[in-house]
Design an enzyme around this catalytic site. Sequence first.
Site, PDB file in Angstrom:
ATOM      1  N   PHE A  37      66.453  85.827  20.612  1.00 23.68           N
ATOM      2  CA  PHE A  37      66.043  84.565  20.725  1.00 23.68           C
ATOM      3  C   PHE A  37      67.461  83.761  21.103  1.00 23.68           C
ATOM      4  O   PHE A  37      67.296  82.864  22.130  1.00 23.68           O
ATOM      5  CB  PHE A  37      65.353  83.836  19.502  1.00 23.68           C
ATOM      6  CG  PHE A  37      64.898  82.601  19.811  1.00 23.68           C
ATOM      7  CD1 PHE A  37      63.549  82.150  20.508  1.00 23.68           C
ATOM      8  CD2 PHE A  37      65.825  81.444  19.489  1.00 23.68           C
ATOM      9  CE1 PHE A  37      63.137  80.991  20.496  1.00 23.68           C
ATOM     10  CE2 PHE A  37      65.301  80.097  19.702  1.00 23.68           C
ATOM     11  CZ  PHE A  37      63.948  80.020  20.242  1.00 23.68           C
ATOM     12  N   LEU A  84      67.609  69.833 -11.919  1.00 28.14           N
ATOM     13  CA  LEU A  84      68.247  69.470 -13.215  1.00 28.14           C
ATOM     14  C   LEU A  84      67.468  69.077 -14.136  1.00 28.14           C
ATOM     15  O   LEU A  84      66.499  68.290 -14.064  1.00 28.14           O
ATOM     16  CB  LEU A  84      69.187  68.556 -12.672  1.00 28.14           C
ATOM     17  CG  LEU A  84      70.625  69.037 -11.813  1.00 28.14           C
ATOM     18  CD1 LEU A  84      71.429  67.733 -11.648  1.00 28.14           C
ATOM     19  CD2 LEU A  84      71.374  69.969 -12.730  1.00 28.14           C
ATOM     20  N   GLU A 116      80.156  64.879 -11.859  1.00 29.00           N
ATOM     21  CA  GLU A 116      79.758  64.348 -10.590  1.00 29.00           C
ATOM     22  C   GLU A 116      78.936  63.530 -10.500  1.00 29.00           C
ATOM     23  O   GLU A 116      77.779  63.434 -11.452  1.00 29.00           O
ATOM     24  CB  GLU A 116      79.370  65.634  -9.785  1.00 29.00           C
ATOM     25  CG  GLU A 116      80.554  66.690  -9.947  1.00 29.00           C
ATOM     26  CD  GLU A 116      79.946  68.131  -9.543  1.00 29.00           C
ATOM     27  OE1 GLU A 116      79.006  68.357  -8.597  1.00 29.00           O
ATOM     28  OE2 GLU A 116      80.467  69.452  -9.824  1.00 29.00           O
ATOM     29  N   LYS A 118      75.398  61.767  -9.409  1.00 31.12           N
ATOM     30  CA  LYS A 118      74.305  62.112  -8.950  1.00 31.12           C
ATOM     31  C   LYS A 118      73.650  61.224  -7.769  1.00 31.12           C
ATOM     32  O   LYS A 118      73.279  60.255  -7.978  1.00 31.12           O
ATOM     33  CB  LYS A 118      73.105  62.175 -10.214  1.00 31.12           C
ATOM     34  CG  LYS A 118      71.989  63.031  -9.638  1.00 31.12           C
ATOM     35  CD  LYS A 118      71.113  63.540 -10.962  1.00 31.12           C
ATOM     36  CE  LYS A 118      69.886  64.125 -10.292  1.00 31.12           C
ATOM     37  NZ  LYS A 118      68.855  63.488  -9.350  1.00 31.12           N
ATOM     38  N   CYS A 402      35.905  60.216 -24.936  1.00 28.22           N
ATOM     39  CA  CYS A 402      36.663  60.576 -23.865  1.00 28.22           C
ATOM     40  C   CYS A 402      35.955  59.850 -22.884  1.00 28.22           C
ATOM     41  O   CYS A 402      34.649  59.548 -22.938  1.00 28.22           O
ATOM     42  CB  CYS A 402      36.535  61.993 -23.585  1.00 28.22           C
ATOM     43  SG  CYS A 402      37.158  62.674 -21.977  1.00 28.22           S
ATOM     44  N   CYS A 404      34.328  61.352 -20.339  1.00 24.61           N
ATOM     45  CA  CYS A 404      32.892  61.794 -20.202  1.00 24.61           C
ATOM     46  C   CYS A 404      31.945  61.627 -21.327  1.00 24.61           C
ATOM     47  O   CYS A 404      30.830  62.037 -21.104  1.00 24.61           O
ATOM     48  CB  CYS A 404      33.147  63.545 -20.038  1.00 24.61           C
ATOM     49  SG  CYS A 404      33.731  64.243 -21.656  1.00 24.61           S
ATOM     50  N   CYS A 425      39.903  65.867 -25.846  1.00 25.33           N
ATOM     51  CA  CYS A 425      38.470  66.070 -25.431  1.00 25.33           C
ATOM     52  C   CYS A 425      38.527  67.535 -25.329  1.00 25.33           C
ATOM     53  O   CYS A 425      39.383  68.152 -24.462  1.00 25.33           O
ATOM     54  CB  CYS A 425      38.258  65.532 -24.206  1.00 25.33           C
ATOM     55  SG  CYS A 425      36.623  66.069 -23.291  1.00 25.33           S
TER      56      CYS A 425
HETATM   57  S1  IVH Z   1      73.717  70.185  -8.874  1.00 25.02           S
HETATM   58  C1  IVH Z   1      71.683  73.785 -10.028  1.00 25.02           C
HETATM   59  N1  IVH Z   1      75.034  68.045  -8.347  1.00 25.02           N
HETATM   60  O1  IVH Z   1      70.085  66.315  -7.884  1.00 25.02           O
HETATM   61  C2  IVH Z   1      72.000  72.504  -9.928  1.00 25.02           C
HETATM   62  N2  IVH Z   1      72.711  67.985  -7.876  1.00 25.02           N
HETATM   63  O2  IVH Z   1      67.710  67.142  -9.915  1.00 25.02           O
HETATM   64  C3  IVH Z   1      71.422  71.408  -9.088  1.00 25.02           C
HETATM   65  N3  IVH Z   1      72.133  65.951  -6.800  1.00 25.02           N
HETATM   66  O3  IVH Z   1      68.086  68.900  -6.162  1.00 25.02           O
HETATM   67  C4  IVH Z   1      72.025  70.773  -8.309  1.00 25.02           C
HETATM   68  N4  IVH Z   1      73.996  64.790  -6.780  1.00 25.02           N
HETATM   69  O4  IVH Z   1      69.436  67.015  -4.829  1.00 25.02           O
HETATM   70  C5  IVH Z   1      73.916  68.599  -8.372  1.00 25.02           C
HETATM   71  N5  IVH Z   1      76.661  66.347  -7.880  1.00 25.02           N
HETATM   72  C6  IVH Z   1      75.542  66.890  -8.059  1.00 25.02           C
HETATM   73  C7  IVH Z   1      74.210  66.238  -7.354  1.00 25.02           C
HETATM   74  C8  IVH Z   1      72.813  66.666  -7.251  1.00 25.02           C
HETATM   75  C9  IVH Z   1      72.751  64.975  -6.494  1.00 25.02           C
HETATM   76  C10 IVH Z   1      70.543  66.146  -6.553  1.00 25.02           C
HETATM   77  C11 IVH Z   1      70.171  67.222  -5.703  1.00 25.02           C
HETATM   78  C12 IVH Z   1      69.551  68.202  -6.761  1.00 25.02           C
HETATM   79  C13 IVH Z   1      68.997  67.127  -7.874  1.00 25.02           C
HETATM   80  C14 IVH Z   1      68.596  67.714  -9.089  1.00 25.02           C
END
Ligand code: IVH
Length: 676
Positions: A37, A84, A116, A118, A402, A404, A425
């Site tokens: 492809f 997580l 890190e 999030k 309940c 129900c 229930c």
């Molecule tokens: S680690 C196995 N690091 O959070 C570890 N996740 O609830 C999983 N996310 O699906 C990911 N910043 O979309 C990791 N510094 C970071 C992150 C991060 C954002 C998000 C990611 C993941 C979600 C988990």
Amino acid sequence: MNKQDIKKKYNKQKKLLFKYNHHYFNLDSPLISDSKFDQLKNEIIKLEKDFPYLRKNNSITDQVGAPVLKKFKKIKHAKQMLSLSNTFDSKGMKDFINKISNYLNLKNKIFDFSSELKIDGISASLTYENGLLIKGLSRGDGVTGEDILENLKTIKDIPKKIYDDKLPKILEVRGEVYIGKNDFKKIEKNFANPRNAAGGSLRQKDPKETKKIPLKFFAYGFGVINPMIYKTQSEFISKLKKWGFIVNPYNILVSGINEIEKHHKNIESLRHSLDYDIDGIVFKINDLNLQKRLGNTSNSPRWATAYKFSSEKAISVIKDIVIQVGRTGAITPVAKIEPVTVGGVVVSNATLHNEDEIKRKDVRLGDTIVIQRAGDVIPQVVSVNLQKRKKNSKKYIFPNKCLCGSIIQKEFNLSTKKEDAVRRCNKGYDCSFIAKERLKHIVSKEAFNIDGLGKKVIDQFWKLNFIKKPSDIFELDFDKIKKLEGWGDLSVENLKTAIDQAKNISLNRFIYAIGVRHIGQENAKILASFFKSANQFAYILKQAHRDDILKNLNDLDGIGETQISSIKNFFNKNKNVEIVQKLITKLNIQDFKGTNVKGKLSNINVMFTGGFEKISRSEAKTLTENLGGKVLGSVSKKLNILVVGNSKPTKKKIEKAKELKIKIYSENEWYKLLNI
Ligand code: IVH
């Protein structure tokens, strides 16, 4: 070739490409291999390049490599994309660290964590082969993602090629696609929030549309790396920077709970000044070897958690208290409140947890209350302002029935030896409220995972009598659905495909989907590894075999008295048996594959008693399973090896093992056997 011939060849090839594309994306049945492809596509692109007059309309080059797609191809992740676990306060964080120390049997060790931010966006996986970006997937359900490579390629922050003299052949980088808050302002009319906008743009059928939206990317982790040459998460992050990825500038290394707390407070205070949304900090064990030892539970790694920011609070007034019935029959009181905005979301319901909580807080109708919302958790009522209480207010009397109409009761908890706080229930499928919740569980992501059959659709189909029991899902009359408002040909077609695909279900998912109380994903896997096939499982539906099977379940490590009595109660109800039986006839349940590891302990059943010095019981179990062995929960003839730890082993178990002439190993003899 003259111009005429070139045009002819070009048009012929393009026609072919569209045909292959249609079979590949729309019919899900490719006619040629991926490489053929790509070869064809590249030939067309080359023709367009060499003879620009071909690029008049509908050129392939303008479509960033691929024609407009109707549906994304599904691709299995080489390594599952986990989510997580969450932590909301210092205690939760301490518990998380304790669990790690216990699992590794490294008490008092101060662990280094890669800390890190999030990022609140959409995760994506990028695979590089010899430095070249060749695959780009969305997370999907974590096991299977969608091929969104062409869309990801439009993001400037994502390198299309990585240069490094010491680069693993296969390198899967994972990270978060997001939209900056400022950029979002330009497009906010169309979306609810930046995260939504990022998700929407990433899933545009036309990469040209994706390109118009200012998507950005933070890299934060890896999936498969071969060969694996990195030792710590922080080392990997510095490589990411070197390779040209954007890594969040606030990522740092911290050690121990005090530094964690300090960093968390610091980031929380500057959270609102950042140009992107974050909802917490991810703390990951830095040492990759320890990460490997810790491994995962069903959905999340043991070596990381998201420490969320403190919840947002708001004041409101209780207009009513209603009850909700869960799939296990649990009755949850919910406060209907004057709508208020908490953390950017309008809230009009808040949970009151259970009867005891209402009593403890003395919550009454008309009360002024404080509610809080943390992360994606359901908002809850935290306290009552007694000063604002009206004089004529009356104590709330918890209903004894309940929705129900049947009596609701508290059960006696076998493990705590106390009465439950929750009333239930116990009518099972005979209570229409429970039945509906069970259906919602069945179609959920972790169970049958049927796209297009969400909670709202179940409510709608329930009302219309389309779905009343699980097997009805597989007998839907699509012509009737087509006639409903909001359902077009395409959405009906998609639903049909999703339901057809869901018929092929693994035994563990099936067992989880049935919805027996106390049988979560982990326990469902343990049970599936015991039953192995749907045929074997079906014996539990037969009264004559049930007690024998239940006795055997006692051997399984992880399945205790609570689970066994719950399974017994479930199948002692004829209605449940009938429903499960009928459901099975609609499905093609795949035998349990497990991780299918072959190793030193293949076909060997092991049991542990007493605590070990070097590793925890949980790690010993994982280790055994990783070598192909099975861990049993009781001494029987099936057992091959009993490993006795020094700390408080059970004498009775050792005696019984001796009687049955089962091999007995000390902790150190056991390591020697395993060569570790
Ligand atoms: S680690 C196995 N690091 O959070 C570890 N996740 O609830 C999983 N996310 O699906 C990911 N910043 O979309 C990791 N510094 C970071 C992150 C991060 C954002 C998000 C990611 C993941 C979600 C988990």
